[in-house]
Design an enzyme around this catalytic site. Structure first.
Site, mmCIF file in Angstrom:
data_model
loop_
_atom_site.group_PDB
_atom_site.id
_atom_site.type_symbol
_atom_site.label_atom_id
_atom_site.label_comp_id
_atom_site.label_asym_id
_atom_site.label_seq_id
_atom_site.Cartn_x
_atom_site.Cartn_y
_atom_site.Cartn_z
ATOM 1 N N SER A 153 6.064 -4.804 -0.692
ATOM 2 C CA SER A 153 4.658 -5.132 -0.432
ATOM 3 C C SER A 153 4.505 -6.623 -0.644
ATOM 4 C CB SER A 153 3.744 -4.376 -1.403
ATOM 5 O OG SER A 153 2.459 -4.974 -1.473
ATOM 6 N N TYR A 166 2.301 -2.608 -9.868
ATOM 7 C CA TYR A 166 2.631 -2.228 -8.495
ATOM 8 C C TYR A 166 3.539 -3.276 -7.859
ATOM 9 C CZ TYR A 166 1.801 -1.305 -3.498
ATOM 10 O OH TYR A 166 1.953 -1.043 -2.162
#
Length: 259
Positions: A153, A166
């Site tokens: 990501s 994350y």
């Protein structure tokens, strides 16, 4: 001089192959499952939302004339990942492409979080990748063929306050991809990673609508992405057209610039 040049379209033919996509009951995962089905693959739609997975499987099977099954799967549990792979092989004979799409984000200041909060994000976004890959690789290595697609990501760069855990999980997925590509490359198995920017999905819709203009300023193309645009990159990396690509992270992020 004649150069042997096979039809490029043959490289994107997945007929007779099986793709298992985790977190595929909606959003990017659903688009990935649909893309594989459109190219002739049998599809396993795995998601913790079992009913949603079954609904997507039924829809893509009807739309594209392939076989598809939906499996309720919590990828953070190793036994569940093993059961998913076993069910895939039982239904279709082999697992040819594993797409580790499942992930959990959630914005929170790290100092305000607790270990239980980290467990959920790491459990799905990192351990889910490890669990499913560990379960799938033995069969691929034994056959001498297979593809694993992991997810990073844009948050792995450390530019997104509130996404520390994350982002760390996604950075780990990039490293894992590179290492695994070396460990199993000699067996004919390829491992790659896609790195999406902000994509408008059911889970991000409210956030995107609220900050659409500001988000657009972070990308050279001045807009957020669509699920199908990530799916296109996934099926390319899984295809024979990418047969000499492994260990790579492909950024699908509209030219992320973080202005």
């Amino acid at each position: 001089m004649t150069i042997d040049s096979p039809d490029i379209r043959d490289g994107f033919d997945f007929e007779g192959r099986t793709a298992c996509v985790t977190g595929a009951a909606q959003g990017i995962g659903e688009a990935v499952a649909e893309a594989f089905a459109a190219l002739g693959a049998n599809v396993v739609v795995a998601d913790i939302d079992g009913a949603g997975a079954e609904a997507v499987a039924e829809r893509v099977a009807d739309a594209h004339g392939v076989r598809a099954v939906g499996l309720e799967t919590d990828v953070s549990e190793y036994d569940a990942a093993v059961a998913m792979v076993e069910a895939t092989v039982e239904a279709f004979g082999s697992l040819d492409v594993l797409v580790n799409n499942a992930g959990v984000a959630g914005v929170e200041n790290f100092l305000d979080s607790e270990p239980a909060d980290w467990d959920e994000k790491l459990g799905v976004s990192l351990y889910g990748t490890l669990n499913c890959t560990h379960a799938a690789l033995p069969g691929m290595v034994e056959r001498g063929d297979g593809v694993v697609i992991n997810y990073a990501s844009s948050s792995y760069r450390g530019n997104d306050p509130g996404l520390a855990v994350y982002g760390a999980a996604k950075a780990a997925n990039r490293s894992f991809t590179k290492t695994m590509s070396k460990e199993v490359g000699g067996s004919g198995v390829r491992v790659n990673c896609v790195c999406p920017g902000t994509v408008e999905t059911p889970s991000t819709k409210a956030f995107v609508e609220k900050y659409r203009e500001k988000l657009g300023q972070s990308y050279a193309l001045e807009r957020v992405g669509r699920p199908q645009e990530v799916a296109n990159a996934v099926v390319f990396l899984a295809s024979d057209a990418a047969s000499w690509i492994t260990g790579e992270t492909v950024h699908v992020d509209g030219g992320y610039v973080r202005r």
